[in-house]
Scaffold this motif. Structure first.
Motif, PDB file in Angstrom:
ATOM      1  N   ARG A 129      20.435 -22.224 -18.669  1.00 25.37           N
ATOM      2  CA  ARG A 129      21.667 -21.528 -18.329  1.00 25.37           C
ATOM      3  C   ARG A 129      21.479 -20.715 -17.048  1.00 25.37           C
ATOM      4  N   PRO A 130      22.593 -20.353 -16.395  1.00 23.74           N
ATOM      5  CA  PRO A 130      22.482 -19.501 -15.207  1.00 23.74           C
ATOM      6  C   PRO A 130      21.741 -18.204 -15.523  1.00 23.74           C
ATOM      7  N   GLY A 131      20.837 -17.830 -14.642  1.00 31.36           N
ATOM      8  CA  GLY A 131      20.074 -16.606 -14.820  1.00 31.36           C
ATOM      9  C   GLY A 131      18.695 -16.821 -15.408  1.00 31.36           C
ATOM     10  N   GLU A 132      18.383 -18.027 -15.885  1.00 32.70           N
ATOM     11  CA  GLU A 132      17.086 -18.261 -16.525  1.00 32.70           C
ATOM     12  C   GLU A 132      15.933 -17.934 -15.586  1.00 32.70           C
ATOM     13  N   SER A 133      15.939 -18.494 -14.384  1.00 32.40           N
ATOM     14  CA  SER A 133      14.834 -18.280 -13.451  1.00 32.40           C
ATOM     15  C   SER A 133      14.713 -16.813 -13.053  1.00 32.40           C
ATOM     16  N   ALA A 134      15.858 -16.170 -12.805  1.00 37.34           N
ATOM     17  CA  ALA A 134      15.837 -14.770 -12.397  1.00 37.34           C
ATOM     18  C   ALA A 134      15.264 -13.880 -13.490  1.00 37.34           C
TER      19      ALA A 134
ATOM     20  N   GLY B  56      23.757  -7.757 -27.590  1.00 36.60           N
ATOM     21  CA  GLY B  56      25.163  -7.991 -27.322  1.00 36.60           C
ATOM     22  C   GLY B  56      25.748  -6.859 -26.491  1.00 36.60           C
ATOM     23  N   GLU B  57      26.729  -7.200 -25.670  1.00 35.50           N
ATOM     24  CA  GLU B  57      27.330  -6.187 -24.801  1.00 35.50           C
ATOM     25  C   GLU B  57      27.894  -5.004 -25.592  1.00 35.50           C
ATOM     26  N   HIS B  58      28.286  -5.237 -26.850  1.00 37.11           N
ATOM     27  CA  HIS B  58      28.829  -4.147 -27.659  1.00 37.11           C
ATOM     28  C   HIS B  58      27.779  -3.088 -27.954  1.00 37.11           C
ATOM     29  N   ALA B  59      26.490  -3.463 -27.918  1.00 37.96           N
ATOM     30  CA  ALA B  59      25.410  -2.518 -28.207  1.00 37.96           C
ATOM     31  C   ALA B  59      24.796  -1.928 -26.948  1.00 37.96           C
ATOM     32  N   ALA B  60      25.131  -2.483 -25.790  1.00 34.40           N
ATOM     33  CA  ALA B  60      24.463  -2.092 -24.553  1.00 34.40           C
ATOM     34  C   ALA B  60      24.687  -0.626 -24.202  1.00 34.40           C
TER      35      ALA B  60
ATOM     36  N   TRP C 167      22.344  -6.431 -14.261  1.00 36.89           N
ATOM     37  CA  TRP C 167      23.749  -6.795 -14.187  1.00 36.89           C
ATOM     38  C   TRP C 167      23.976  -8.121 -13.461  1.00 36.89           C
ATOM     39  N   TRP C 168      23.031  -8.510 -12.616  1.00 36.37           N
ATOM     40  CA  TRP C 168      23.203  -9.747 -11.848  1.00 36.37           C
ATOM     41  C   TRP C 168      22.805 -10.997 -12.640  1.00 36.37           C
ATOM     42  N   ILE C 169      22.232 -10.806 -13.819  1.00 39.25           N
ATOM     43  CA  ILE C 169      21.864 -11.940 -14.676  1.00 39.25           C
ATOM     44  C   ILE C 169      23.013 -12.188 -15.648  1.00 39.25           C
TER      45      ILE C 169
ATOM     46  N   TRP D  97      16.529  -2.875 -19.833  1.00 40.34           N
ATOM     47  CA  TRP D  97      15.175  -2.396 -19.575  1.00 40.34           C
ATOM     48  C   TRP D  97      15.115  -0.873 -19.601  1.00 40.34           C
ATOM     49  N   TRP D  98      14.016  -0.354 -20.137  1.00 37.17           N
ATOM     50  CA  TRP D  98      13.655   1.054 -20.011  1.00 37.17           C
ATOM     51  C   TRP D  98      12.400   1.133 -19.154  1.00 37.17           C
ATOM     52  N   ASP D  99      12.428   1.925 -18.115  1.00 35.12           N
ATOM     53  CA  ASP D  99      11.265   2.176 -17.271  1.00 35.12           C
ATOM     54  C   ASP D  99      10.772   3.579 -17.615  1.00 35.12           C
ATOM     55  N   MET D 100       9.543   3.687 -18.126  1.00 37.99           N
ATOM     56  CA  MET D 100       9.036   4.974 -18.570  1.00 37.99           C
ATOM     57  C   MET D 100       8.911   5.984 -17.435  1.00 37.99           C
ATOM     58  N   ARG D 101       8.973   5.519 -16.196  1.00 36.94           N
ATOM     59  CA  ARG D 101       8.896   6.433 -15.059  1.00 36.94           C
ATOM     60  C   ARG D 101      10.263   6.972 -14.640  1.00 36.94           C
TER      61      ARG D 101
END
Length: 220
Positions: free
Chosen positions: A80-85, A143-147, A159-161, A177-181
């Motif tokens: 599907r679109p976004g797989e490689s990214a 799911g977007e409802h939980a985002a 957002w671009w995927i 993603w969560w970045d701890m920094r």
């Protein structure tokens, strides 16, 4: 929070609760229960326990990963679109530590207020388990409802995927993603205050499980 090996009874109650919750919506295939029920693929799990000793919510954690092919959530984007990214996104972050949160659930029998509070607590727990496993990045596909709930605890979306219909066409699943920094600059102030208080409790060792909840006592 603990490992399935250290708390086998509590782990079984957590993953069984997840199975009931997923079956309610007909998406239990996404849980991969047969592959995960023994706990071997989970580095940690989180269980919410009510005053009667019942497990009413939870999650499990995989990682830190060593290779992108270990991340089975990527299969939702296969072809599907976004797989490689997305694969590149994961691969680039693995050297600094990536852990994935899966099988997030809460008992539908609880009233709305308690479910909301438990959901917020589980959102915060992504930060805790990522830190405990000494990884820089927490990862979830949801799911977007939980985002939006995850964003309150510091998650950012790729957002671009493009979102994908997973587990089925009722859902639009996205990577977060969560970045701890940097998560503190994203998290809602109300959540950040609780995250910091909970991290102090974890550091002080104030989270030891009672003996009857560890899988060796009567409640297990």
């Amino acid at each position: 929070m603990g490992t399935p090996q250290a708390h086998p009874g509590l782990w079984r109650r957590n993953i069984t609760g997840a199975l009931r919750a997923y079956r309610r919506y007909g998406v239990d295939a996404a849980l991969e229960y047969d592959k995960t029920a023994d706990g071997r693929s989970s580095a940690l799990f989180v269980a919410a326990i009510d005053p009667f000793g019942d497990v009413v919510a939870g999650m499990r954690v995989q990682g830190p990963y060593t290779h992108v092919d270990e991340v089975n959530a990527l299969a939702a984007w296969a072809g599907r679109p976004g797989e490689s990214a997305l694969r590149k996104r994961v691969a680039d972050r693995i050297p600094e530590g990536v852990v994935e949160v899966k099988a997030v659930w809460a008992d539908r029998g609880l009233d709305r207020g308690k479910r909301r509070a438990l959901g917020a607590a589980l959102d915060r727990c992504v930060v805790h388990v990522t830190s405990l496993l000494r990884a820089r990045y927490g990862f979830v596909t949801a799911g977007e409802h939980a985002a939006e709930g995850y964003r309150t605890s510091g998650a950012r979306s790729d957002w671009w995927i493009p979102a994908v219909p997973f587990p089925d066409n009722r859902y639009r699943t996205v990577p977060l993603w969560w970045d701890m920094r940097t998560y503190r600059s994203v998290a809602a102030e109300s959540q950040l205050t609780l995250i910091e208080a909970e991290q102090l409790a974890l550091a002080a060792g104030d989270t030891e499980l009672p003996a009857d909840l560890t899988g060796t006592g009567g409640l297990a």
